[in-house]
Design an enzyme around this catalytic site. Structure first.
Site, mmCIF file in Angstrom:
data_model
loop_
_atom_site.group_PDB
_atom_site.id
_atom_site.type_symbol
_atom_site.label_atom_id
_atom_site.label_comp_id
_atom_site.label_asym_id
_atom_site.label_seq_id
_atom_site.Cartn_x
_atom_site.Cartn_y
_atom_site.Cartn_z
ATOM 1 N N GLU A 60 30.799 39.675 41.954
ATOM 2 C CA GLU A 60 32.072 39.338 41.321
ATOM 3 C C GLU A 60 32.770 40.514 40.660
ATOM 4 O O GLU A 60 33.977 40.518 40.530
ATOM 5 C CB GLU A 60 31.879 38.225 40.304
ATOM 6 C CG GLU A 60 30.971 38.592 39.167
ATOM 7 C CD GLU A 60 30.482 37.334 38.451
ATOM 8 O OE1 GLU A 60 31.176 36.911 37.532
ATOM 9 O OE2 GLU A 60 29.428 36.790 38.819
ATOM 10 N N ALA A 61 32.004 41.528 40.249
ATOM 11 C CA ALA A 61 32.655 42.669 39.601
ATOM 12 C C ALA A 61 33.471 43.486 40.588
ATOM 13 O O ALA A 61 34.257 44.342 40.178
ATOM 14 C CB ALA A 61 31.621 43.542 38.913
#
Lengths: 270, 344
Positions: A60-61
């Site tokens: 997700e980063a």
């Protein structure tokens, strides 16, 4: 599922190692897997090293498609997630991919789960009365509720304890099949299909197609239908073809212990 | 409705702002004392323990700001440090409200300070998801009052925040609307900036560009200031444009003890030292935490003062494990040498 025909099985392994092996085996090759920190990363890497080299992890980063061969990341945002990544942006881009339909599976966990695969990772206590002063404050959704909403399917990893498998959650962070009624997710506006598998220290579980209640598919080595039910705080459906999950192979354990997590960050040696 | 700047306040502040391409270098002390005021909404950059603005929050603690609102998706060290200061002395430093998705240390465990502040009812909480917070900053960066989003549909999250669920006017299906988040000040740490504030980020961008563009002001700390001419050779690699930035402070190891992509990995030993101190505090013993703050934050004037106290071998180790392939580490045995066991 991989063929076990000629492979040597191991008899000495921990519940955590079993969970990771099970997580790896349920992953299909060439699928896009959106994953959280910890055991999901180990499972994905094991799958990449064994039957599914074409898995495309998304963190997700911002990292898309890395091969985790620079050492296991200690965070979904840390440097090691970008090793050989083929696309690297930020959180908005990663989550937009899930809404668009690029992500086949989300790999998530929580502190509590209910029979419909809804998860709590926010708080313990009465909600909403005690929300501003909870009995126990957990870290919060992070990206789990986003994955649960918009990945096409989710795979859930849980420690199998009675207090974690509850009929009613104290707070619903990440949506599963909601109240289990037909079309509940669609009525709520959710685009993904919902939970596919729950992998625990004691069992492999799925969901009944009609009622969307949790169903026992397989017991982990050493467990029985009864022992799994005893450690579950609600009544489980039991698949008519329930079977015992095959233990880790010698090669799977070697990969986990020597290649993937040699320092035992995620998989404790006991 | 608006807990930070409203969209119209945020716009008019930008319209009035001097956008000249001027040298914005200053000390961290000057940057924080000029730009951060009591009661402000601070947008915290980084992600969990990666590229967090640690040096900046240490200065904010030293300057004793009060009643801050912290807005972030996922944070660890930066917010843990801020909360630790409040736990030690609310008169000296305080947080009023949190708008966030995740506060924890992933592998290193639950946050002792989030537990302490929330379980004692000391801060207002507003939970969102990571995508929600990122989209709220993006809405603000786009100059829009809200963005539609699929999450947190179906969950309890919208029952405790300001999202609105409506039937989409085009599909007729439910959709969540998230209010823009305009911080007064964005706190961003990057690898490279020029003296005007153009920033080049290495590794994942997280939501740093959106937070910088959403905020009225941005404090950038960087590992290294590079020549402007070098920066503009690759304009498409500039992630934050100079006119969104108000202060540029060169602070090598500015995200320490967290991770900064292509520069240094986590310092597990130091993070453990801090974690043990905050957990001891939560369990009723304030002494290790007070000692930690006295040694590394209150007893020094800037991050140099903290870093001078970290053994060289420990700093060398986190740079080596960041820069070398895992396989090389095993061959040279560096991993064993520098695992920090001899430190302290």
């Amino acid at each position: 599922m991989i063929s076990k025909g000629m492979e040597r099985m191991h008899t000495n392994f921990t519940p955590q190692e079993m969970i990771v092996v099970a997580g790896s085996r349920v992953l299909e090759n060439n699928k896009v897997i959106f994953a959280g920190t910890g055991l999901p990363m180990v499972a994905i890497t094991l799958a990449q090293f064994t039957h599914a080299p074409g898995i495309i992890p998304v963190f997700e980063a911002g990292a898309v498609g890395p091969t985790l061969d620079r050492g296991l990341p200690l965070s979904v945002g840390c440097s090691r997630t970008t090793s050989k990544a083929s696309y690297l942006q930020g959180l908005n881009t990663a989550f937009e991919l899930t809404q668009r339909g690029f992500c086949d599976f989300g790999f998530i966990g929580g502190a509590e789960i209910d029979p419909y695969g809804n998860l709590n990772s926010t708080m313990m206590g009465q909600f909403p009365e005690e929300y501003q002063k909870p009995q126990l404050r957990l870290p919060g959704s992070g990206g789990a509720s986003d994955m649960a909403a918009s990945c096409e399917r989710t795979i859930i990893i849980m420690a199998h304890e009675r207090r974690r498998f509850v009929e009613k959650l104290q707070y619903l962070t990440s949506p599963g099949y909601l109240d289990g009624s037909e079309g509940a997710r669609r009525r709520a506006g959710l685009v993904g299909q919902g939970p596919y598998r729950v992998i625990t220290t004691k069992a492999l579980l799925g969901f009944d197609e009609k009622t969307h209640r949790m169903k026992l598919i397989a017991t982990m080595p050493g467990e029985t239908v009864e022992s799994v039910q005893q450690n579950t705080g609600f009544e489980l459906l039991v698949d008519e073809k329930v079977y015992e999950f095959a233990p880790p192979t010698v090669e799977e354990l070697r990969l986990i212990r020597e290649e993937i997590d040699p320092r035992g960050y995620f998989i404790k040696r006991k | 409705m608006w807990t930070g700047l409203s969209p119209s306040e945020a716009r008019s502040l930008l319209v009035q702002k001097d956008k000249a391409k001027k040298d914005k270098r200053m000390s961290i002390t000057e940057a924080v004392s000029t730009l951060v005021k009591d009661g402000y909404n601070l947008g915290i950059g980084g992600f969990v323990n990666s590229r967090q603005p640690v040096a900046t929050v240490h200065e904010i603690i030293r300057q004793g700001k009060k009643d801050l609102l912290l807005s972030f998706h996922s944070a660890g060290l930066a917010v843990e440090y801020l909360a630790g200061a409040m736990a030690l002395d609310q008169q000296q430093f305080s947080i009023k409200r949190l708008e966030f998705a995740y506060w924890g240390i992933e592998l290193f465990g639950l946050s002792s300070m989030l537990r302490f502040l929330s379980e004692n009812g000391m801060v207002e909480l507003e939970d969102w998801s990571n995508f929600n917070m990122s989209a709220r900053f993006k809405a603000a960066a786009m100059g829009l009052p809200f963005l539609p989003c699929r999450s947190p549909l179906g969950s309890d999250v919208p029952r405790a925040n300001r999202s609105k669920i409506i039937d989409c006017p085009f599909t007729g299906e439910p959709i969540a609307l998230l209010p823009a988040c305009h911080p007064h000040v964005a706190l961003i740490h990057v690898q490279e900036a020029d003296i005007y504030g153009n920033c080049r980020i290495g590794g994942p961008l997280f939501t740093c560009p959106e937070i910088a563009l959403a905020a009225a002001h941005t404090i950038v700390t960087c590992e290294r200031i590079i020549p402007h001419e070098e920066m503009i050779q690759e304009p498409s690699r500039i992630n934050i444009p100079f006119f969104a930035v108000d202060a540029v402070v060169e602070i090598p190891l500015g995200a320490y003890p967290g991770n900064c992509h292509s520069r240094y990995y986590f310092d597990e030993n130091h993070i453990k030292e801090f974690r043990n101190a905050v957990e001891a505090f939560r369990k009723g013993n304030p002494i290790p935490l007070q000692r930690y703050y006295d040694q590394y934050i209150y007893g020094v004037t800037d991050s140099d003062g903290m870093l001078e106290q970290i053994p060289y071998r420990q700093l060398k180790h986190i740079q080596q494990i960041e820069l070398r392939e895992a396989v090389l580490m095993q061959e040279t045995g560096d991993d064993k040498q520098g695992d920090g066991k001899n430190a302290h």
